[in-house]
Design an enzyme around this catalytic site. Structure first.
Site, PDB file in Angstrom:
ATOM      1  N   HIS A 156     -18.647 -13.898  12.716  1.00 36.49           N
ATOM      2  CA  HIS A 156     -20.003 -13.449  13.632  1.00 36.49           C
ATOM      3  C   HIS A 156     -19.436 -11.929  14.105  1.00 36.49           C
ATOM      4  CE1 HIS A 156     -23.468 -13.856  16.084  1.00 36.49           C
ATOM      5  NE2 HIS A 156     -23.012 -12.849  16.753  1.00 36.49           N
ATOM      6  N   CYS A 157     -20.548 -11.036  13.851  1.00 33.27           N
ATOM      7  CA  CYS A 157     -20.215  -9.670  14.004  1.00 33.27           C
ATOM      8  C   CYS A 157     -21.141  -9.258  15.397  1.00 33.27           C
ATOM      9  CB  CYS A 157     -20.388  -8.786  12.821  1.00 33.27           C
ATOM     10  SG  CYS A 157     -20.058  -6.859  13.452  1.00 33.27           S
TER      11      CYS A 157
END
Length: 332
Positions: A156-157
C-alpha cells in the site's frame, strides 16, 4: 506450534459455523463499468496532495525562474516542452494509480450459498478473510487501509493513496519512472542555470531577486535529488517484481510458501498490456483486461498447506494464518 492436522479439518467440515458464513452480508451488486475507485484515508489524501504540490512547485521554478527569463528561446522551448510533457504524464499516471481499482476481491462473498456452489472436492480448501468476509483467491492479501483483499497486492503506497495490485501496477511503475525523469531533468537544468548565472549578472538571469532565486533553486535541488533517489529505487523494485512474477509480500513469504512462477516476459506483457508498443508508456492505456475469477480460482489444494501432520510452523507462518479461516472437504 504444530500445524493443524488433517483430521482437525474434518471436524471443521462437520462444524461449518467455523467459517460463520451466515454472518457475511451478501456482496453488493457490482457498479457500472468505469466506476471510480477512491480510498478515504486522511494520510493517503494528504500525501497525494503533497505529491501534486511538489510537482507543481518544480513546474513553477523551471518555468518562471529558469526558462521564461532565458534569452535562448530554443533552449527554453525545447526544455519547456519536454519538462511539461513528462510532468503531465507523471500526474496522469498518479491519478490512474490512485483512482483505479487495484484488484479488490468482491466483499462479503463468503456466504454459505457461495461456498456450497463451489462444490469442493476432497483435498480442496477455501480461505476466508474474517476482516472483509471475502473468500481469498490465491495471491490475494488483505490491506488494512483499503479494508479489502487485493489480488497480487505488492504494497500500500500512501503517495498514491492506494494499494499497488494487479490492475494498477502499470500506472504506479509509470508514475515512478516519470517522476524520476523530471527530477533528473530539473537537476540538469538547475546545474546549467547556476553556471549561466555565475558567468553573467545574477540580476539578469532571473526575474526574481538573486537571494530569492538562489533559495528557490536550492529547494528544487533538494526536492529533485530526494525524488530521484526514492522513485528510482521504487521503479527498480517494481520492475524486478514484475520480471520475477513475485510481489513484495510474496518475497517476504518466499521461504514458507514456495510456488510456481510464470515466465518473466509473459508477466511483463500482462502488466503493461500486450506485446511491446508505445502504449506501454501511456498512462491512458490500461493493462491486459483481468480475467474474471472462476470457481476454481477460489479453491486451493490442502496439500499446499502442510507436508506432514508433524511439521512445525515458524512465527511468521502462525502470524499469517491466525487471520485466515479455512474449511476443507475430505473423504469420509
Amino acid at each position: 506450534m504444530m500445524l493443524i492436522p488433517t483430521h482437525h479439518f474434518r471436524d471443521i467440515e462437520r462444524k461449518p459455523e467455523y467459517l460463520q458464513p451466515e454472518k457475511c452480508v451478501p456482496p453488493p451488486h457490482p457498479g457500472p463499468v468505469g466506476t471510480m475507485w477512491f480510498i478515504r484515508d486522511g494520510c493517503g489524501i494528504a500525501c497525494a496532495i503533497v505529491t501534486w504540490f511538489l510537482v507543481l512547485y518544480a513546474e513553477f521554478v523551471v518555468l518562471f525562474v529558469m526558462l521564461i527569463p532565458s534569452r535562448d528561446y530554443v533552449y527554453s522551448i525545447v526544455n519547456g516542452v519536454v519538462f511539461n510533457l513528462l510532468a503531465f504524464l507523471a500526474l496522469a499516471s498518479h491519478c490512474r494509480a490512485m483512482l483505479t481499482d487495484p484488484g479488490a476481491v468482491p466483499k462479503g462473498n463468503a456466504t454459505k450459498e457461495f461456498i456450497e456452489s463451489l462444490q469442493l472436492k476432497p483435498g480442496q480448501v477455501v480461505y476466508k478473510c474474517p476482516k472483509c468476509c471475502s473468500i481469498k483467491p490465491d495471491r490475494a492479501h488483505h490491506c488494512s487501509v483499503c479494508k479489502r483483499c487485493i489480488r497480487k497486492m505488492d504494497h500500500h503506497c500512501p503517495w498514491v493513496n492506494n494499494c499497488v495490485g494487479e490492475n494498477n501496477q502499470k500506472y504506479f511503475v509509470l508514475f515512478t519512472m516519470y517522476i524520476a525523469l523530471i527530477s533528473l531533468h530539473a537537476l540538469i537544468m538547475v546545474g546549467f542555470h547556476f553556471l549561466h548565472c555565475f558567468e553573467e549578472d545574477w540580476t539578469k538571469c532571473s526575474s526574481f531577486s538573486p537571494p530569492t532565486t538562489v533559495i528557490l533553486l536550492i529547494l528544487l535541488c533538494f526536492e529533485g535529488l530526494l525524488f530521484l533517489i526514492f522513485t528510482s529505487v521504487m521503479f527498480g523494485t517494481q520492475v524486478h517484481s514484475i520480471c520475477t512474477d513475485e510481489t513484495g509480500i510474496e518475497r517476504l513469504k518466499r521461504k514458507h510458501q514456495p510456488r510456481e512462477r510464470r515466465g518473466s516476459w509473459k508477466s511483463v506483457k500482462e502488466t503493461f498490456g500486450g506485446d511491446f508498443s508505445p502504449s506501454w508508456l501511456n498512462p491512458f492505456s490500461g493493462p491486459c483486461d483481468p480475467k474474471p475469477l472462476r470457481d476454481r480460482d477460489w479453491v486451493r489444494q490442502a496439500a499446499s498447506l502442510s507436508d506432514t501432520d508433524n511439521t512445525e510452523t515458524t512465527e511468521e507462518q502462525s502470524e499469517e494464518r491466525k487471520d485466515e479461516d479455512s474449511v476443507e472437504v475430505t473423504d469420509e
